[in-house]
Enzyme design. Sequence first.
Site, PDB file in Angstrom:
ATOM      1  CG  ASP A   8      -0.456   0.296   2.516  1.00  0.00           C
ATOM      2  OD1 ASP A   8       0.771   0.505   2.629  1.00  0.00           O
ATOM      3  OD2 ASP A   8      -1.245   0.351   3.487  1.00  0.00           O
ATOM      4  CB  CYS A  65       0.590  -2.310   4.764  1.00  0.00           C
ATOM      5  SG  CYS A  65       0.444  -3.190   6.320  1.00  0.00           S
ATOM      6  CB  THR A  67       2.157  -1.980  10.925  1.00  0.00           C
ATOM      7  OG1 THR A  67       0.940  -2.506  10.363  1.00  0.00           O
ATOM      8  CG2 THR A  67       1.908  -0.625  11.550  1.00  0.00           C
ATOM      9  CG  HIS A  98      10.510 -24.561  12.402  1.00  0.00           C
ATOM     10  ND1 HIS A  98      10.653 -24.466  13.768  1.00  0.00           N
ATOM     11  CD2 HIS A  98      11.613 -25.221  11.952  1.00  0.00           C
ATOM     12  CE1 HIS A  98      11.811 -25.032  14.126  1.00  0.00           C
ATOM     13  NE2 HIS A  98      12.411 -25.478  13.042  1.00  0.00           N
ATOM     14  CG  HIS A 133       9.047 -28.297  11.333  1.00  0.00           C
ATOM     15  ND1 HIS A 133       8.768 -27.773  12.572  1.00  0.00           N
ATOM     16  CD2 HIS A 133      10.353 -28.675  11.358  1.00  0.00           C
ATOM     17  CE1 HIS A 133       9.861 -27.812  13.324  1.00  0.00           C
ATOM     18  NE2 HIS A 133      10.826 -28.367  12.608  1.00  0.00           N
TER      19      HIS A 133
END
Length: 147
Positions: A8, A65, A67, A98, A133
Amino acid sequence: MKITVGSDHGAVALKEEVKMVLKELGVEVKDVGTFGTESVDYPDIAEKVCADVVSGESDRGIVLCGTGIGISIAANKIDGIRCALCNDVYSARMSRAHNNANVLALGGRVTGFGPAGEIVRVWVREEFQGGRHERRVNKIMALQDKQ
Ligand code: RB5
């Protein structure tokens, strides 16, 4: 390897840095935008990037974005996507080893160019370890069918 990237307006500059690092690594890059400072909605960007990963057009995706939080939440709503928001190199390594993360999320207002470049290098190169995993990742993916 081909990676689709998208951000963004909060991470356009970091997206350019990420593209440079990917090209240094020999990765083919597809950029679905955004390209300017005009405000856009990060779920729309997550949808575009993840569509390429789900369809097989790209091997993996990187979403950004401000954050990295909103776009990673949006990406993880899409069937087949395992998106990891990574602010450090250790998390990036483990998200591949993992969790077999097929999408990486970064925050343009959180992670600087240098650390982000290292995160991307590790995330691109690290292989999924499989074994126990794989059983856990399969259980993650099965959660969707239980809703
Ligand atoms: C946009 O201002 C901002 O909310 C977005 O980039 C992101 O940080 C959301 O999680």
